[in-house]
Design a protein around this motif. Sequence first.
Motif, PDB file in Angstrom:
ATOM      1  N   ARG A  91      15.726 -63.811 -85.363  1.00  0.00           N
ATOM      2  CA  ARG A  91      15.480 -64.642 -86.533  1.00  0.00           C
ATOM      3  C   ARG A  91      15.537 -63.815 -87.813  1.00  0.00           C
ATOM      4  O   ARG A  91      16.126 -64.221 -88.819  1.00  0.00           O
ATOM      5  CB  ARG A  91      14.117 -65.308 -86.405  1.00  0.00           C
ATOM      6  CG  ARG A  91      14.060 -66.338 -85.277  1.00  0.00           C
ATOM      7  CD  ARG A  91      12.641 -66.788 -85.060  1.00  0.00           C
ATOM      8  NE  ARG A  91      12.542 -67.743 -83.953  1.00  0.00           N
ATOM      9  CZ  ARG A  91      11.392 -68.084 -83.373  1.00  0.00           C
ATOM     10  NH1 ARG A  91      10.246 -67.550 -83.815  1.00  0.00           N
ATOM     11  NH2 ARG A  91      11.382 -68.955 -82.388  1.00  0.00           N
ATOM     12  N   ASP A  96      19.090 -63.170 -88.651  1.00  0.00           N
ATOM     13  CA  ASP A  96      19.777 -64.318 -89.230  1.00  0.00           C
ATOM     14  C   ASP A  96      19.442 -64.453 -90.714  1.00  0.00           C
ATOM     15  O   ASP A  96      20.326 -64.724 -91.547  1.00  0.00           O
ATOM     16  CB  ASP A  96      19.375 -65.594 -88.495  1.00  0.00           C
ATOM     17  CG  ASP A  96      19.985 -65.666 -87.103  1.00  0.00           C
ATOM     18  OD1 ASP A  96      19.471 -66.425 -86.264  1.00  0.00           O
ATOM     19  OD2 ASP A  96      21.002 -64.951 -86.861  1.00  0.00           O
ATOM     20  N   VAL A  97      18.186 -64.267 -91.038  1.00  0.00           N
ATOM     21  CA  VAL A  97      17.775 -64.379 -92.444  1.00  0.00           C
ATOM     22  C   VAL A  97      18.442 -63.297 -93.276  1.00  0.00           C
ATOM     23  O   VAL A  97      18.923 -63.539 -94.388  1.00  0.00           O
ATOM     24  CB  VAL A  97      16.232 -64.307 -92.559  1.00  0.00           C
ATOM     25  CG1 VAL A  97      15.793 -64.218 -94.025  1.00  0.00           C
ATOM     26  CG2 VAL A  97      15.601 -65.523 -91.899  1.00  0.00           C
ATOM     27  N   ALA A  98      18.464 -62.051 -92.731  1.00  0.00           N
ATOM     28  CA  ALA A  98      19.036 -60.938 -93.499  1.00  0.00           C
ATOM     29  C   ALA A  98      20.534 -61.124 -93.725  1.00  0.00           C
ATOM     30  O   ALA A  98      21.071 -60.741 -94.773  1.00  0.00           O
ATOM     31  CB  ALA A  98      18.783 -59.618 -92.771  1.00  0.00           C
ATOM     32  N   TRP A 136      22.364 -64.225 -93.485  1.00  0.00           N
ATOM     33  CA  TRP A 136      22.884 -65.488 -93.994  1.00  0.00           C
ATOM     34  C   TRP A 136      22.063 -66.092 -95.129  1.00  0.00           C
ATOM     35  O   TRP A 136      22.496 -67.057 -95.752  1.00  0.00           O
ATOM     36  CB  TRP A 136      22.943 -66.518 -92.852  1.00  0.00           C
ATOM     37  CG  TRP A 136      23.654 -65.973 -91.640  1.00  0.00           C
ATOM     38  CD1 TRP A 136      23.125 -65.724 -90.440  1.00  0.00           C
ATOM     39  CD2 TRP A 136      25.019 -65.618 -91.581  1.00  0.00           C
ATOM     40  NE1 TRP A 136      24.060 -65.217 -89.585  1.00  0.00           N
ATOM     41  CE2 TRP A 136      25.270 -65.144 -90.276  1.00  0.00           C
ATOM     42  CE3 TRP A 136      26.078 -65.650 -92.495  1.00  0.00           C
ATOM     43  CZ2 TRP A 136      26.503 -64.694 -89.867  1.00  0.00           C
ATOM     44  CZ3 TRP A 136      27.301 -65.210 -92.083  1.00  0.00           C
ATOM     45  CH2 TRP A 136      27.519 -64.721 -90.762  1.00  0.00           C
ATOM     46  N   SER A 137      20.888 -65.552 -95.422  1.00  0.00           N
ATOM     47  CA  SER A 137      20.112 -66.100 -96.541  1.00  0.00           C
ATOM     48  C   SER A 137      20.759 -65.697 -97.851  1.00  0.00           C
ATOM     49  O   SER A 137      21.359 -64.633 -97.968  1.00  0.00           O
ATOM     50  CB  SER A 137      18.666 -65.587 -96.485  1.00  0.00           C
ATOM     51  OG  SER A 137      17.961 -66.014 -97.636  1.00  0.00           O
ATOM     52  N   ARG A 138      20.609 -66.587 -98.855  1.00  0.00           N
ATOM     53  CA  ARG A 138      21.180 -66.260-100.150  1.00  0.00           C
ATOM     54  C   ARG A 138      20.327 -65.282-100.916  1.00  0.00           C
ATOM     55  O   ARG A 138      20.705 -64.835-101.986  1.00  0.00           O
ATOM     56  CB  ARG A 138      21.377 -67.520-100.962  1.00  0.00           C
ATOM     57  CG  ARG A 138      20.117 -68.301-101.215  1.00  0.00           C
ATOM     58  CD  ARG A 138      20.464 -69.555-101.997  1.00  0.00           C
ATOM     59  NE  ARG A 138      19.293 -70.379-102.203  1.00  0.00           N
ATOM     60  CZ  ARG A 138      19.285 -71.493-102.940  1.00  0.00           C
ATOM     61  NH1 ARG A 138      20.405 -71.899-103.511  1.00  0.00           N
ATOM     62  NH2 ARG A 138      18.183 -72.200-103.091  1.00  0.00           N
ATOM     63  N   TYR A 139      19.174 -64.990-100.378  1.00  0.00           N
ATOM     64  CA  TYR A 139      18.292 -64.020-101.019  1.00  0.00           C
ATOM     65  C   TYR A 139      18.383 -62.695-100.271  1.00  0.00           C
ATOM     66  O   TYR A 139      18.460 -62.682 -99.050  1.00  0.00           O
ATOM     67  CB  TYR A 139      16.838 -64.510-101.015  1.00  0.00           C
ATOM     68  CG  TYR A 139      16.663 -65.818-101.741  1.00  0.00           C
ATOM     69  CD1 TYR A 139      16.476 -67.014-101.026  1.00  0.00           C
ATOM     70  CD2 TYR A 139      16.694 -65.863-103.132  1.00  0.00           C
ATOM     71  CE1 TYR A 139      16.319 -68.217-101.711  1.00  0.00           C
ATOM     72  CE2 TYR A 139      16.535 -67.064-103.811  1.00  0.00           C
ATOM     73  CZ  TYR A 139      16.366 -68.229-103.089  1.00  0.00           C
ATOM     74  OH  TYR A 139      16.232 -69.411-103.756  1.00  0.00           O
ATOM     75  N   ALA A 160      17.435 -59.300 -98.338  1.00  0.00           N
ATOM     76  CA  ALA A 160      16.330 -58.952 -97.444  1.00  0.00           C
ATOM     77  C   ALA A 160      15.404 -57.976 -98.138  1.00  0.00           C
ATOM     78  O   ALA A 160      15.833 -57.056 -98.841  1.00  0.00           O
ATOM     79  CB  ALA A 160      16.877 -58.347 -96.153  1.00  0.00           C
ATOM     80  N   ALA A 182      10.858 -57.381 -94.620  1.00  0.00           N
ATOM     81  CA  ALA A 182      11.659 -57.825 -93.482  1.00  0.00           C
ATOM     82  C   ALA A 182      12.108 -56.633 -92.645  1.00  0.00           C
ATOM     83  O   ALA A 182      12.143 -56.702 -91.404  1.00  0.00           O
ATOM     84  CB  ALA A 182      12.866 -58.621 -93.979  1.00  0.00           C
TER      85      ALA A 182
END
Length: 707
Positions: free
Chosen positions: A656, A659-661, A663-666, A668, A672
């Motif tokens: 998870r 995925d955030v690192a 695909w997130s627009r913000y 990392a 994190a």
Amino acid sequence: MNTRLAVAGLLGSTAVAGLLFAPVFGLAALMVPVLVVAAVGYGCVELCARWPRLTPWRPLLVLLLGLLGLVESVLFSTTVAGIPTVASLQGLARGLTQSWLLTLESTWPARPDADQLLFVPLAVLLAVTLGLELLLRLRKPLVALLPSLAVVGLAQAYQALAGLTAMLAALAYLVPAGVLLWADRLVGPLRTRRPSGSGMLLALPMVIAIVAGVAAIGGLDPAGREPYRLADAHPAPPPQSPFSNPLDEIASRLADPGQEVFSYRSDVPVDRWRMVVLTDFDGANWSADSQLRRMGTRLAGVPGAAVATADLRVRDLSGPWLPSQPNPIDVTGVAPLVDQSAGTLLSQSADAGPATDYQLTWSAPDADAAYLKTASVDPHAPGGLGGLGVVPGDISKIAWTAVYGQRPTFQSALLLERFLSDNYQVAVGGDLPTGDGWPQLRQFLTETKRGTSEQFAAAYVALARITGIPARLVVGYRGSAETVGGFHVVRNGNVLAWPEVAVAGVGWVPLDPTRTASKADQPQSGLAKAAAQARAQLPPPNQLRPPQLPPGQQDLAGAKASGPVVWPGWLVAAVAITPFACWLFGVPLAKAARARRRRRRRTGADAVLGAWAEARDRLCAHRVPYRVGMTPRDLAESAGSVLGDRVREPMIRLSRLLDVALWSRYPATDGAARNAWAEVREIRRALAARPMSRRLRAALDPRPLFR
């Protein structure tokens, strides 16, 4: 006209093929018999053209008239007023069955005697007979060249041509062959149509390729060696009757010192005459590894060396050996066998006979004493580092003591010579010691310390080989100052055995451990003189220093020639365990260093990716199935099926974060990254609960390092 032109071309190419044996016999010796055969072939063609009824008998006419021409040109001494005799037929038979082998057993240029030369014109005669029939009966000019090409191949097997000589020889063959192939129109029974242009375009390159290829392949030298010759596999056989070793006769000859052996008259001072060179030792007997050849017309001398000549009269020799010098060039008066590497001559009978007179010409090379003092030995000299049999245990210590532990150089060879000269006594008078095997040499070296030159020379060669100095044993006679009628008289008392040492860039240098090889009234020359000068400049033991070799001259001889290298035990153990130690400690250290680099040198999304890579590699080391293209969740499920929920849950949480690192627009955050590496620690703790054997196997598995 065109028929004659084609026949002339065929005969010319065949004659050139026979003349390619010029390196074996010389061009002058081959010219007459080869041209006689070609002339006979042309005459028979003209004869059959004038009387067509003789055409079916043409091959027989060529053979019979060709043999008659060879009898008249080569075997004329066997005829009576030009009429062939039984001896002539016997000479032809020997030429057909033996001359090719006698030539292979000879040095080249070979003597142009009928017994050796005759097989060449006989081969040309056969090629002429076959070629004419292929040309005039089958009407195939290209095929008619094949017998002559066979003669070319035979000539190259005897002595391959190379370089410019090969190109000129190919050109000389192609000119008459081209005349044959390009004849405009051949009439009568030969052929009735013009050769096609395409056929000629194919024929000429083929002939060029065949002739040039034979010459080029024969001279090809990919390994830095001489081209192969048939003669390399056909040494001359030694005399068949049994005879004794001259080394074993030394004591008996010294017991009767006044008996004359031979006499000589030379244009240079001669301090030693050699009879036999012994290189093989099995612990009991010394023997010669001779590569004998029949003496040809002349041998190549040492480049730049002086040439000396002597007349010899042999009176009392019990074996086939004849007095010789290290580098013989020519022998007249007898036809001996010669061993070029040893410089020895042998009569072709088992005994030299009660009286043999001959003239010997040889090269007398010289050397600089200053160079000899620092020269290295030549471990590749044939026979220099031969066998020793079973060496007694206390002999090796004597050998290394004698050379003061120095590496193999000419200086250490002189040290060994001085050791024997200073510590051992030459036996004189009655009750002379005999024998040269290890029992006698051990007794000489450790007990009696008294012997003839037989023991001195044999002991020197054995001790030299132990220390890596290539040496061989020579038996012969020292030069004599006694003259009768202008000839120096050599008697039994002059018999001598001495060692020779192989020196790089110089050759075999004679030594004198008995200090009796040269008398004060007998001047020295050549290598013996240079060795004496180097001996006089040898420092005393307390001033010895290992000689400094010239730049670039590596003294590999000592390391290779001193026998098997004895490595220290600790070094052997270190070499053996180094790969194991690298694997045992290197793999875990490499993995730890990589994990540290992934964690400390990355931030943000890169740190999360580093945590994912570290978790993946640890799971793969524990044999979790993984393929390229698997998602983090796929790997988590694969790990759970193998290792359980303690690994699956932190892997799902890590997926998870990944995925955030990604695909997130913000971007990392560092938080994190810390959380990702916290999940890696959870995975490590879960893996630490596995059995010790599996953890050890995973730690030592190098495959994750190369993914």
